[in-house]
Write a protein that holds these residues in place. Structure first.
Motif, PDB file in Angstrom:
ATOM      1  N   GLU A 196     -56.396 -34.270  66.666  1.00 18.66           N
ATOM      2  CA  GLU A 196     -57.563 -33.210  65.217  1.00 18.66           C
ATOM      3  C   GLU A 196     -57.115 -33.076  64.273  1.00 18.66           C
ATOM      4  OE1 GLU A 196     -55.971 -30.591  67.464  1.00 18.66           O
ATOM      5  OE2 GLU A 196     -57.417 -31.248  68.739  1.00 18.66           O
ATOM      6  N   ALA A 197     -55.175 -33.670  63.559  1.00 15.76           N
ATOM      7  CA  ALA A 197     -55.295 -33.608  62.270  1.00 15.76           C
ATOM      8  C   ALA A 197     -53.540 -33.506  62.185  1.00 15.76           C
ATOM      9  CB  ALA A 197     -55.315 -32.540  61.496  1.00 15.76           C
ATOM     10  N   CYS A 198     -53.304 -33.936  61.311  1.00 19.13           N
ATOM     11  CA  CYS A 198     -51.688 -34.044  60.600  1.00 19.13           C
ATOM     12  C   CYS A 198     -51.074 -32.628  59.821  1.00 19.13           C
ATOM     13  CB  CYS A 198     -51.293 -35.336  60.171  1.00 19.13           C
ATOM     14  SG  CYS A 198     -49.248 -35.575  59.396  1.00 19.13           S
ATOM     15  N   HIS A 199     -50.438 -32.219  60.107  1.00 20.31           N
ATOM     16  CA  HIS A 199     -50.518 -30.896  59.242  1.00 20.31           C
ATOM     17  C   HIS A 199     -48.384 -30.915  59.092  1.00 20.31           C
ATOM     18  CE1 HIS A 199     -52.433 -29.671  62.651  1.00 20.31           C
ATOM     19  NE2 HIS A 199     -53.054 -28.437  61.428  1.00 20.31           N
ATOM     20  N   PHE A 200     -48.291 -30.933  57.721  1.00 19.93           N
ATOM     21  CA  PHE A 200     -46.759 -31.100  57.238  1.00 19.93           C
ATOM     22  C   PHE A 200     -47.132 -29.305  56.441  1.00 19.93           C
ATOM     23  CE2 PHE A 200     -47.356 -35.302  56.371  1.00 19.93           C
ATOM     24  CZ  PHE A 200     -46.113 -36.428  56.134  1.00 19.93           C
ATOM     25  N   SER A 201     -45.423 -29.026  56.786  1.00 24.04           N
ATOM     26  CA  SER A 201     -45.244 -27.343  56.562  1.00 24.04           C
ATOM     27  C   SER A 201     -43.925 -27.893  55.911  1.00 24.04           C
ATOM     28  CB  SER A 201     -44.577 -26.931  58.287  1.00 24.04           C
ATOM     29  OG  SER A 201     -45.733 -26.412  58.198  1.00 24.04           O
ATOM     30  N   LEU A 202     -43.950 -26.739  54.656  1.00 22.28           N
ATOM     31  CA  LEU A 202     -43.689 -27.147  53.654  1.00 22.28           C
ATOM     32  C   LEU A 202     -42.300 -26.677  52.709  1.00 22.28           C
ATOM     33  CD1 LEU A 202     -45.870 -30.464  51.660  1.00 22.28           C
ATOM     34  CD2 LEU A 202     -43.177 -30.458  53.060  1.00 22.28           C
ATOM     35  N   LYS A 203     -41.157 -25.928  52.210  1.00 15.88           N
ATOM     36  CA  LYS A 203     -40.590 -25.126  51.474  1.00 15.88           C
ATOM     37  C   LYS A 203     -41.578 -25.216  50.429  1.00 15.88           C
ATOM     38  CE  LYS A 203     -36.432 -22.949  50.727  1.00 15.88           C
ATOM     39  NZ  LYS A 203     -36.334 -22.409  52.223  1.00 15.88           N
ATOM     40  N   CYS A 204     -42.072 -23.778  49.744  1.00 18.52           N
ATOM     41  CA  CYS A 204     -42.178 -23.462  48.560  1.00 18.52           C
ATOM     42  C   CYS A 204     -42.324 -22.171  48.441  1.00 18.52           C
ATOM     43  CB  CYS A 204     -44.278 -24.084  49.121  1.00 18.52           C
ATOM     44  SG  CYS A 204     -44.915 -23.523  47.624  1.00 18.52           S
ATOM     45  N   ASP A 205     -41.844 -22.412  46.859  1.00 22.96           N
ATOM     46  CA  ASP A 205     -41.827 -20.535  46.236  1.00 22.96           C
ATOM     47  C   ASP A 205     -42.769 -20.139  46.528  1.00 22.96           C
ATOM     48  OD1 ASP A 205     -42.414 -19.001  43.414  1.00 22.96           O
ATOM     49  OD2 ASP A 205     -40.153 -19.360  42.707  1.00 22.96           O
ATOM     50  N   PRO A 206     -42.362 -18.900  46.882  1.00 26.67           N
ATOM     51  CA  PRO A 206     -43.078 -17.665  47.702  1.00 26.67           C
ATOM     52  C   PRO A 206     -44.669 -17.306  46.826  1.00 26.67           C
ATOM     53  CG  PRO A 206     -41.088 -16.957  47.768  1.00 26.67           C
ATOM     54  CD  PRO A 206     -40.759 -18.040  47.026  1.00 26.67           C
ATOM     55  N   VAL A 207     -44.258 -17.702  45.194  1.00 29.30           N
ATOM     56  CA  VAL A 207     -45.661 -17.455  44.602  1.00 29.30           C
ATOM     57  C   VAL A 207     -46.154 -18.579  44.511  1.00 29.30           C
ATOM     58  CG1 VAL A 207     -45.756 -17.194  41.526  1.00 29.30           C
ATOM     59  CG2 VAL A 207     -44.406 -15.427  42.746  1.00 29.30           C
ATOM     60  N   ILE A 208     -46.060 -19.647  43.961  1.00 27.48           N
ATOM     61  CA  ILE A 208     -46.356 -21.264  44.245  1.00 27.48           C
ATOM     62  C   ILE A 208     -47.175 -20.806  45.826  1.00 27.48           C
ATOM     63  CG2 ILE A 208     -46.612 -23.650  44.132  1.00 27.48           C
ATOM     64  CD1 ILE A 208     -43.997 -22.577  42.085  1.00 27.48           C
ATOM     65  N   ALA A 209     -46.227 -20.483  46.227  1.00 29.53           N
ATOM     66  CA  ALA A 209     -46.835 -20.624  47.971  1.00 29.53           C
ATOM     67  C   ALA A 209     -48.517 -19.295  48.163  1.00 29.53           C
ATOM     68  CB  ALA A 209     -45.976 -20.962  49.160  1.00 29.53           C
TER      69      ALA A 209
ATOM     70  N   LYS B 124     -43.663 -17.014  56.398  1.00 26.94           N
ATOM     71  CA  LYS B 124     -44.948 -17.255  55.534  1.00 26.94           C
ATOM     72  C   LYS B 124     -44.324 -17.110  54.202  1.00 26.94           C
ATOM     73  CE  LYS B 124     -47.065 -16.678  59.930  1.00 26.94           C
ATOM     74  NZ  LYS B 124     -46.551 -17.611  60.670  1.00 26.94           N
ATOM     75  N   LYS B 125     -43.552 -16.235  54.227  1.00 31.55           N
ATOM     76  CA  LYS B 125     -43.209 -16.158  52.645  1.00 31.55           C
ATOM     77  C   LYS B 125     -42.542 -17.791  52.198  1.00 31.55           C
ATOM     78  CE  LYS B 125     -40.727 -13.360  49.482  1.00 31.55           C
ATOM     79  NZ  LYS B 125     -39.282 -12.250  49.364  1.00 31.55           N
ATOM     80  N   HIS B 126     -41.699 -18.802  52.548  1.00 31.63           N
ATOM     81  CA  HIS B 126     -41.368 -19.697  52.077  1.00 31.63           C
ATOM     82  C   HIS B 126     -41.963 -20.790  52.570  1.00 31.63           C
ATOM     83  CE1 HIS B 126     -38.240 -16.864  49.899  1.00 31.63           C
ATOM     84  NE2 HIS B 126     -38.065 -16.389  51.202  1.00 31.63           N
ATOM     85  N   TRP B 127     -42.803 -20.996  53.378  1.00 29.75           N
ATOM     86  CA  TRP B 127     -43.367 -21.539  53.732  1.00 29.75           C
ATOM     87  C   TRP B 127     -44.590 -21.565  53.655  1.00 29.75           C
ATOM     88  CZ3 TRP B 127     -40.036 -26.552  55.480  1.00 29.75           C
ATOM     89  CH2 TRP B 127     -38.464 -26.155  55.780  1.00 29.75           C
ATOM     90  N   ASN B 128     -44.635 -23.216  53.727  1.00 28.81           N
ATOM     91  CA  ASN B 128     -46.437 -23.606  53.587  1.00 28.81           C
ATOM     92  C   ASN B 128     -47.575 -24.692  54.798  1.00 28.81           C
ATOM     93  OD1 ASN B 128     -47.967 -21.825  52.034  1.00 28.81           O
ATOM     94  ND2 ASN B 128     -47.466 -22.789  49.982  1.00 28.81           N
ATOM     95  N   THR B 129     -48.312 -24.441  55.449  1.00 32.69           N
ATOM     96  CA  THR B 129     -48.102 -25.354  56.283  1.00 32.69           C
ATOM     97  C   THR B 129     -49.659 -26.344  55.430  1.00 32.69           C
ATOM     98  OG1 THR B 129     -47.331 -24.539  58.198  1.00 32.69           O
ATOM     99  CG2 THR B 129     -49.281 -25.865  58.612  1.00 32.69           C
ATOM    100  N   VAL B 130     -49.693 -27.683  55.842  1.00 33.42           N
ATOM    101  CA  VAL B 130     -50.958 -28.423  54.567  1.00 33.42           C
ATOM    102  C   VAL B 130     -51.496 -28.885  55.678  1.00 33.42           C
ATOM    103  CG1 VAL B 130     -51.557 -29.931  53.123  1.00 33.42           C
ATOM    104  CG2 VAL B 130     -49.488 -28.516  52.409  1.00 33.42           C
ATOM    105  N   VAL B 131     -52.922 -29.165  55.569  1.00 31.33           N
ATOM    106  CA  VAL B 131     -53.806 -29.635  57.010  1.00 31.33           C
ATOM    107  C   VAL B 131     -54.075 -30.745  56.126  1.00 31.33           C
ATOM    108  CG1 VAL B 131     -54.811 -29.704  58.510  1.00 31.33           C
ATOM    109  CG2 VAL B 131     -54.288 -27.008  58.049  1.00 31.33           C
ATOM    110  N   LEU B 132     -53.360 -31.977  56.650  1.00 32.22           N
ATOM    111  CA  LEU B 132     -54.199 -33.341  56.123  1.00 32.22           C
ATOM    112  C   LEU B 132     -55.716 -33.629  55.954  1.00 32.22           C
ATOM    113  CD1 LEU B 132     -50.912 -34.970  56.101  1.00 32.22           C
ATOM    114  CD2 LEU B 132     -51.965 -33.162  54.425  1.00 32.22           C
ATOM    115  N   ASP B 133     -56.457 -33.044  56.301  1.00 32.50           N
ATOM    116  CA  ASP B 133     -57.623 -33.005  56.010  1.00 32.50           C
ATOM    117  C   ASP B 133     -58.745 -33.484  55.318  1.00 32.50           C
ATOM    118  OD1 ASP B 133     -58.132 -31.144  54.331  1.00 32.50           O
ATOM    119  OD2 ASP B 133     -59.275 -29.801  55.894  1.00 32.50           O
TER     120      ASP B 133
END
Length: 116
Positions: A43-56, A74-83
């Motif tokens: 279905e898609a590619c998912h990139f999980s990336l560390k992120c500052d909590p406010v920016i996340a 979930k406070k420090h990581w986002n998963t980006v769906v490449l859609d």
């Protein structure tokens, strides 16, 4: 786009590919610490990336393709769906941010080695 982004992750100074969970997902580390986790499915590619909590939080509010980190803090990581909804440059900026956060927490000697 995912292959170009994987190459981009691996082009970062000191970045190494790892597969600690088996053939999938791909983990990219610097100084022994993960800064990207890449999972591809039909279905898609998912990139999980560390992120500052406010920016996340802001990124999640602005983009439906950015979600709390899947199976991560979930406070420090986002998963980006490449859609296709996010430009490649935006995802590259998120990769840069993740890499920089991880490098900043590495021991000084490792940071100096990466800088030199």
């Amino acid at each position: 786009m995912s292959k170009a982004l994987i190459r981009y992750c691996l082009s970062k100074k000191g970045a190494v590919e790892d597969r600690p969970f088996g053939p999938e997902p791909l983990v990219v580390k610097v100084g022994g610490r993960m800064f990207a986790l890449i999972a591809e499915s039909a279905e898609a590619c998912h990139f999980s990336l560390k992120c500052d909590p406010v920016i996340a939080e802001n990124l999640r509010e602005q983009h439906s393709a950015v979600r709390p980190g899947y199976h991560l803090n979930k406070k420090h990581w986002n998963t980006v769906v490449l859609d296709g909804s996010l430009p490649e440059e935006d995802v590259m900026a998120m990769i840069d941010h993740s890499y920089d956060l991880v490098v900043a927490k590495l021991p000084r000697s490792v940071r100096e080695e990466l800088a030199g």
